[in-house]
Design an enzyme around this catalytic site. Structure first.
Site, PDB file in Angstrom:
ATOM      1  N   GLY A  16       0.808  -1.208   0.000  1.00  0.00           N
ATOM      2  CA  GLY A  16       0.000   0.000   0.000  1.00  0.00           C
ATOM      3  C   GLY A  16       0.838   1.251   0.000  1.00  0.00           C
ATOM      4  N   THR A  17       0.246   2.314  -0.495  1.00  0.00           N
ATOM      5  CA  THR A  17       0.908   3.605  -0.568  1.00  0.00           C
ATOM      6  C   THR A  17      -0.064   4.689  -0.128  1.00  0.00           C
ATOM      7  OG1 THR A  17       2.231   2.813  -2.417  1.00  0.00           O
ATOM      8  CG2 THR A  17       2.155   5.186  -2.092  1.00  0.00           C
ATOM      9  N   CYS A  18       0.429   5.619   0.672  1.00  0.00           N
ATOM     10  CA  CYS A  18      -0.364   6.733   1.170  1.00  0.00           C
ATOM     11  C   CYS A  18       0.371   8.026   0.860  1.00  0.00           C
ATOM     12  CB  CYS A  18      -0.551   6.626   2.678  1.00  0.00           C
ATOM     13  SG  CYS A  18      -1.186   5.052   3.232  1.00  0.00           S
ATOM     14  N   GLY A 147       5.078   2.329  -2.371  1.00  0.00           N
ATOM     15  CA  GLY A 147       5.258   3.151  -3.555  1.00  0.00           C
ATOM     16  C   GLY A 147       5.847   4.518  -3.279  1.00  0.00           C
TER      17      GLY A 147
END
Length: 170
Positions: A16-18, A147
């Site tokens: 996941g990417t935030c 990411g």
């Protein structure tokens, strides 16, 4: 010859990417919705963003069991704060609470990569980025997760002010 087993680990990286970007009077927080482990996709519709207060959201990637435990703990502490002070916790106060919570678990840390975004007491956008043991910094933009190594150079290019070392000056 003995058979080698992979080392057991209590953690799993669900990917996941935030990302969060703050402006003069706004903050935009975004995250992907895919949860995976290894090469397996567990869900394509899993939100990594939670609203902690009226003007504060947290986006987290990493091990989703730890993320959920951290979210529940922060929500409970915010509820206690609301009952004691009869008001919502501000985003800078929530930032300090998250830092203290992560630091408290520094010897067996939450395997979560967090970005906290919202509006401060003056109505200005604020973004806080964290490491695993609670060290944090207020920044204009940040990215966490698998990411982030791809997103941060893009954000630097688009949002960071130009270098004063450029010739001729722009």
């Amino acid at each position: 010859m003995t058979k080698q087993h992979p080392a057991w680990s209590p953690y799993d990286n669900n990917g996941g990417t935030c990302v969060a970007i703050a402006g003069a009077d706004y903050c935009v927080t975004a995250a992907d919705t895919r949860m995976s482990t290894g090469y397996s996709i567990l869900s394509r519709d899993y939100s990594k963003i939670i609203k902690l207060a009226d003007k504060c959201v947290m986006a987290s990637s990493g091990f989703q069991a730890d993320v959920k435990a951290l979210q529940k703990l922060l929500a409970a502490r915010h509820l206690i704060y609301q009952h004691q002070h009869n008001k919502q916790m501000s985003c800078p106060a929530m930032g300090q609470l998250l830092s203290n919570t992560l630091y408290y678990k520094r010897f067996f840390p939450y395997y979560s990569f967090n970005v906290l975004g919202g509006l401060d007491n003056e109505g200005k956008g604020c973004v806080y980025t964290y490491d695993a043991v609670g060290s944090y910094e207020r920044v204009g933009y940040s990215s966490q997760g698998s990411g982030s190594t791809l997103i941060m150079p893009f954000l630097d290019n688009q949002l960071k002010s130009p270098s004063p070392l450029l010739l001729p000056a722009q």
